[in-house]
Design a protein around this motif. Structure first.
Motif, PDB file in Angstrom:
ATOM      1  N   ALA A 110       0.832  -1.206   0.000  1.00  0.00           N
ATOM      2  CA  ALA A 110       0.000   0.000   0.000  1.00  0.00           C
ATOM      3  C   ALA A 110       0.865   1.255   0.000  1.00  0.00           C
ATOM      4  O   ALA A 110       0.553   2.245  -0.678  1.00  0.00           O
ATOM      5  N   PHE A 111       1.966   1.221   0.737  1.00  0.00           N
ATOM      6  CA  PHE A 111       2.885   2.359   0.758  1.00  0.00           C
ATOM      7  C   PHE A 111       3.522   2.559  -0.614  1.00  0.00           C
ATOM      8  O   PHE A 111       3.689   3.692  -1.081  1.00  0.00           O
ATOM      9  N   LEU A 112       3.864   1.468  -1.287  1.00  0.00           N
ATOM     10  CA  LEU A 112       4.437   1.543  -2.634  1.00  0.00           C
ATOM     11  C   LEU A 112       3.419   2.098  -3.628  1.00  0.00           C
ATOM     12  O   LEU A 112       3.764   2.900  -4.509  1.00  0.00           O
ATOM     13  N   TRP A 164       0.920   2.579  10.614  1.00  0.00           N
ATOM     14  CA  TRP A 164       0.599   2.234   9.231  1.00  0.00           C
ATOM     15  C   TRP A 164       0.274   0.746   9.093  1.00  0.00           C
ATOM     16  O   TRP A 164       1.086  -0.116   9.438  1.00  0.00           O
ATOM     17  N   ASN A 165      -0.936   0.487   8.553  1.00  0.00           N
ATOM     18  CA  ASN A 165      -1.281  -0.887   8.172  1.00  0.00           C
ATOM     19  C   ASN A 165      -1.761  -0.967   6.722  1.00  0.00           C
ATOM     20  O   ASN A 165      -2.204  -2.028   6.266  1.00  0.00           O
ATOM     21  N   GLY A 166      -1.703   0.165   5.998  1.00  0.00           N
ATOM     22  CA  GLY A 166      -2.054   0.188   4.584  1.00  0.00           C
ATOM     23  C   GLY A 166      -3.511   0.409   4.297  1.00  0.00           C
ATOM     24  O   GLY A 166      -3.928   0.293   3.130  1.00  0.00           O
ATOM     25  N   SER A 167      -4.317   0.740   5.276  1.00  0.00           N
ATOM     26  CA  SER A 167      -5.750   0.931   5.053  1.00  0.00           C
ATOM     27  C   SER A 167      -5.995   2.253   4.331  1.00  0.00           C
ATOM     28  O   SER A 167      -5.119   3.123   4.235  1.00  0.00           O
ATOM     29  N   ASP A 168      -7.222   2.396   3.842  1.00  0.00           N
ATOM     30  CA  ASP A 168      -7.584   3.631   3.156  1.00  0.00           C
ATOM     31  C   ASP A 168      -7.523   4.827   4.103  1.00  0.00           C
ATOM     32  O   ASP A 168      -7.171   5.938   3.680  1.00  0.00           O
ATOM     33  N   GLU A 169      -7.888   4.607   5.385  1.00  0.00           N
ATOM     34  CA  GLU A 169      -7.832   5.704   6.344  1.00  0.00           C
ATOM     35  C   GLU A 169      -6.391   6.165   6.557  1.00  0.00           C
ATOM     36  O   GLU A 169      -6.115   7.375   6.642  1.00  0.00           O
ATOM     37  N   ASP A 170      -5.468   5.216   6.643  1.00  0.00           N
ATOM     38  CA  ASP A 170      -4.056   5.587   6.824  1.00  0.00           C
ATOM     39  C   ASP A 170      -3.535   6.367   5.617  1.00  0.00           C
ATOM     40  O   ASP A 170      -2.827   7.367   5.763  1.00  0.00           O
ATOM     41  N   GLN A 171      -3.903   5.928   4.422  1.00  0.00           N
ATOM     42  CA  GLN A 171      -3.432   6.629   3.230  1.00  0.00           C
ATOM     43  C   GLN A 171      -4.007   8.038   3.149  1.00  0.00           C
ATOM     44  O   GLN A 171      -3.291   8.983   2.809  1.00  0.00           O
ATOM     45  N   GLN A 172      -5.281   8.180   3.498  1.00  0.00           N
ATOM     46  CA  GLN A 172      -5.899   9.505   3.441  1.00  0.00           C
ATOM     47  C   GLN A 172      -5.295  10.421   4.497  1.00  0.00           C
ATOM     48  O   GLN A 172      -5.071  11.617   4.237  1.00  0.00           O
ATOM     49  N   ARG A 173      -5.016   9.889   5.686  1.00  0.00           N
ATOM     50  CA  ARG A 173      -4.415  10.705   6.735  1.00  0.00           C
ATOM     51  C   ARG A 173      -3.023  11.192   6.315  1.00  0.00           C
ATOM     52  O   ARG A 173      -2.655  12.348   6.562  1.00  0.00           O
ATOM     53  N   LEU A 174      -2.277  10.342   5.654  1.00  0.00           N
ATOM     54  CA  LEU A 174      -0.945  10.745   5.192  1.00  0.00           C
ATOM     55  C   LEU A 174      -1.041  11.804   4.101  1.00  0.00           C
ATOM     56  O   LEU A 174      -0.272  12.780   4.093  1.00  0.00           O
ATOM     57  N   LEU A 175      -1.991  11.648   3.178  1.00  0.00           N
ATOM     58  CA  LEU A 175      -2.155  12.645   2.117  1.00  0.00           C
ATOM     59  C   LEU A 175      -2.579  13.994   2.685  1.00  0.00           C
ATOM     60  O   LEU A 175      -2.131  15.048   2.226  1.00  0.00           O
TER      61      LEU A 175
END
Length: 794
Positions: free
Chosen positions: A404-406, A467-478
């Motif tokens: 997910a990070f990639l 980080w576990n790759g979830s959509d919430e984690d990705q949105q929080r990082l963005l």
């Protein structure tokens, strides 16, 4: 009557006229004047481009290797000399004005020179004050000097090979190789090969440093190593020579059978993979040079389109068979990340293509060098650079989060943001500083945004999310990255990061094996070509080692056990005196005992093994002494360093400054500003430095030195000498003391000198402790200077 007298005188006048003509003939005859315009067949209004074009055509036509005419060599020399005159504006103007060249200057004119019989030797030919090569003016563009070679060529040779020509003004054989040399230089420069010219007449020091003892010579420099060219000077041979300089394992042959294995290794090597598709059977030299320049960043493969074993690869990636094609693969091996295709791939285009694809989309931080390039230190005149760092593990349970990070990194379009990740168990010191939850190190990965502020490791950072790759984690990082673009002050934490651990250090053994193999091949090549003069230092070192080993075995075989018993009490007694233990142990050829300090002399024979090629992590502690101070300083030196002899990484040597003063002065030039040496000034105002008692800690692999300067800590020398003198005179009668008054003064002065010399190394033990702690200042050198055999006495 008058008429008859005139008729009688006419024969005499004719004879006198004939004699005067014969006498005047040789004095007026001069060297044949050469017309360069006529030889080249150009007009006086011809420009430089026309002259150069005609010269190239005539040089090829009259070259002795191609033209078998008996007069071809003389004609070739005339053509070369004519081109030299007309290509130089000064020489051409001189010829146009006076009709004279350097070879046709009349004796007795304002042009100074020497004449010997019928030969004219031009001083300006030997000593060109304009600093240009008189034979070939184009060589001045590539002229190398010693400092330029050490500071520029040697470091740059780790990125590209260099082709160097050794020449001189009086080398007429050098003229024959000029056309081939120019043609090869023009081709090699376009491919990225460095070019250099060394004129022995002006750079004898550099020629000796390179080991070039004859002209003309051609050599290659790569990775700081010099290799000589031994074959006939032809374009094909020189091209093959440059190709042979490169390591043999730069480019891997890729077919349908090993393509997946090649492309899938990106994870282990942490590098993008480059594939070149071309129809030639051999790997192009330009591609090999590119692979050598970017070997630290990419893996290179070559696909021969003419083989049936590569048909599937060509079909899979839809390769055009009419032009070379380069594909770069990153994390996704099914689809290239970038592609370039052109019939004539130029070096500038390839370099730009490589620079844009040096790293993976989300590379792993495996050492400090990768960290410095991915996350550069903030510069005030540049835009801020941010690094999004994922701290995770290499277990299978973390693969979803890494993927997910990639995926998020592949969609990044911001140039100021770079994505990377680290394995926590491999970079534990770094992760301990950045992670908030240190109690459970491997429980959950975490993402951190950081900005580097200086090279010392200071950073501003902010932990974003577990980080576990979830959509919430990705949105929080963005969201955090969007805030960061507007307000950089959200990085509220600051810390000093430790230097990253080099995770690829374990492959040093493999590199050492490859380097040893290449060096062995070089030695065999030198032996096959009978290059004995260049092999003499190595052969001398081998025979010296065999001689020492044989002598030690013989002495061991013929030594008596009684001698060993007698030596033990002598050694113990020697420890009580100033000179006993160290002198006996330093001069003994027996196997080392507990009180033995092995000190070897640093000479031109032991220089390579004891310094230049010293193993990584090892240091050589060198005592500087003179002939007068040798015995006293060696004895004191052995006592001071005896407690450090158990360290296997330390070697002990001594350097005689009376023999190698030039090397000592050259080496200390790098540390002169920091040393602030105290020099005694004589009556003439010249500063003389007494190096006796200096100690140098030399790290041959990392190329730095640490310096110990003598410090006097002994008692008052005058009082101590008086006490010693009184103790000695107490056993004599007063009458004898009066009679020997003058000799005692001489003895007293010698005692003071001995005490001063003896106390020069009083604090060497404390300096050695600081050296082992790593707290001493280091002075780095670009390259170790060559050591001369013996300095000529002044």
């Amino acid at each position: 009557m008058m008429k008859m007298k005139m008729m009688m005188m006419s024969p005499l006048a004719a004879v006198l006229l004939l004699l005067s003509g014969l006498m005047a003939g040789p004095s007026q005859a001069g060297p044949e004047i050469m017309d360069p315009y006529k030889i080249l067949g150009v007009t006086r209004s011809a420009n430089q481009a026309e002259i150069k074009k005609v010269y190239k055509r005539l040089a090829k036509e009259w070259h002795p290797d191609k033209n078998k005419n008996p007069g071809a060599e003389d004609m070739f020399i005339k053509i070369t000399k004519s081109y030299e005159i007309l290509s130089s504006e000064d020489k051409r103007a001189n010829y146009d004005r006076y009709g004279q060249t350097d070879d046709t200057q009349p004796y007795g004119s304002n042009y100074y020179g020497h004449r010997h019989n019928n030969f004219y030797f031009d001083e300006s030919f030997n000593f060109p004050f304009n600093g240009k090569n008189q034979r070939d003016f184009t060589d001045s563009k590539y002229t190398l000097h010693f400092n330029q070679y050490v500071t520029e060529v040697v470091p740059d040779s780790y990125q590209r090979p260099y082709l160097v020509k050794i020449t001189s003004d009086w080398c007429f054989s050098c003229i024959h190789i000029e056309p081939v040399w120019k043609e090869v230089v023009q081709e090699m420069e376009s491919l990225g090969v460095g070019v250099g010219v060394v004129d022995v007449g002006y750079e004898r020091r550099l020629a000796n440093h390179l080991g070039a003892h004859r002209t003309p010579s051609i050599l290659g420099v790569i990775n700081g190593k010099v290799t000589f060219f031994h074959y006939a000077v032809a374009k094909e041979h020189l091209r093959q020579f440059v190709e042979d300089l490169l390591p043999q394992r730069l480019v891997e042959r890729v077919t349908d059978q090993n393509d997946l294995q090649f492309l899938s290794s990106w994870h282990e090597v942490n590098k993008p993979h480059m594939l070149l598709f071309d129809q030639v059977p051999s790997v192009p030299l330009l591609y090999k040079l590119t692979a050598f320049a970017y070997k630290d960043y990419m893996q290179f493969g070559y696909v021969d389109q003419g083989l049936s074993e590569t048909a599937n690869l060509q079909k899979q990636f839809n390769i055009n068979t009419y032009a070379p094609t380069m594909l770069v693969f990153k994390e996704n091996i099914d689809k290239p990340a970038d592609i370039i295709q052109a019939k004539g791939l130029k070096k500038a285009i390839i370099d730009e293509f490589m620079s844009n694809n040096k790293f993976l989309l989300a590379p792993r931080l495996v050492n400090q060098k990768v960290f410095d390039e991915l996350c550069p230190v903030k510069q005030f005149h540049r835009r801020r650079k941010y690094c999004v760092l994922l701290i995770t593990g290499d277990e299978e349970t973390f693969s979803v989060g890494k993927q997910a990070f990639l995926t998020l990194a592949s969609t990044n379009t911001r140039e100021v943001v770079r994505f990377a990740y680290v394995y926590q168990h491999l970079q534990q010191p770094l992760c301990d500083v950045l992670m908030q939850n240190k109690d459970s190190p491997q429980s959950s990965p975490q993402v951190v945004i950081l900005e580097r502020r200086n090279a010392a490791g200071k950073v501003f950072y902010k932990p974003v999310t577990a980080w576990n790759g979830s959509d919430e984690d990705q949105q929080r990082l963005l969201d955090e990255l969007e805030r960061l673009q507007k307000d950089p002050s959200i990085l509220v934490h600051d810390a000093v990061l430790p230097e990253l651990i080099n995770e690829f250090a374990s492959i040093f053994v493999v590199r050492w094996i490859y380097a040893s193999y290449d060096y062995l091949l070089e030695v065999i090549d030198d032996i096959l070509h009978n290059n004995w003069r260049e092999m003499m230092p190595l052969l001398s070192l081998i025979f010296s080692a065999l001689f020492i080993l044989f002598g030690t075995v013989v002495i061991q075989a013929f030594s008596d056990s009684s001698d060993d018993k007698q030596n033990k009490p002598r050694a113990r007694d020697g420890i009580k005196t100033d000179n006993g233990a160290s002198e006996s142990s330093g001069t003994s050829s027996r196997p080392p005992k507990k009180n033995f300090v092995e000190v070897t002399e640093l000479t031109d024979i032991t220089y390579m093994s004891n310094l230049v090629k010293l193993r990584p992590g090892h240091m050589n502690i060198v005592l500087v002494l003179s002939d007068a101070s040798k015995n006293i300083l060696l004895s004191k030196f052995a006592k001071e360093v005896y407690s450090f002899t158990g360290n296997q990484s330390l070697h002990f040597s001594f350097l005689n400054v009376d023999k190698h003063s030039v090397w000592m002065n050259t080496l200390l030039e790098y540390a002169r500003d920091a040393m602030q040496l105290d020099a005694d000034e004589d009556d003439g105002g010249n500063r003389k430095i007494d190096y006796a008692g200096f100690v140098l800690a030399l790290n041959g692999h990392k190329k730095y030195l640490c310096l110990f300067k003598p410090v006097y800590t002994g008692e008052d020398l005058s009082s101590k000498s008086s006490e010693d003198e009184g103790a000695l005179s107490g056993s004599r009668s007063r009458s004898s003391a009066r009679d020997d008054h003058a000799p005692r003064k001489t003895s007293r002065s010698r005692t003071i000198s001995t005490l001063q010399l003896h106390h020069k190394l009083d604090r060497l033990g404390l300096w050695m402790e600081r050296l082992m702690e790593g707290t001493l200042p280091r002075y780095y050198v670009p390259a170790w200077p060559g050591i001369e055999k013996i300095t000529s006495p002044k």
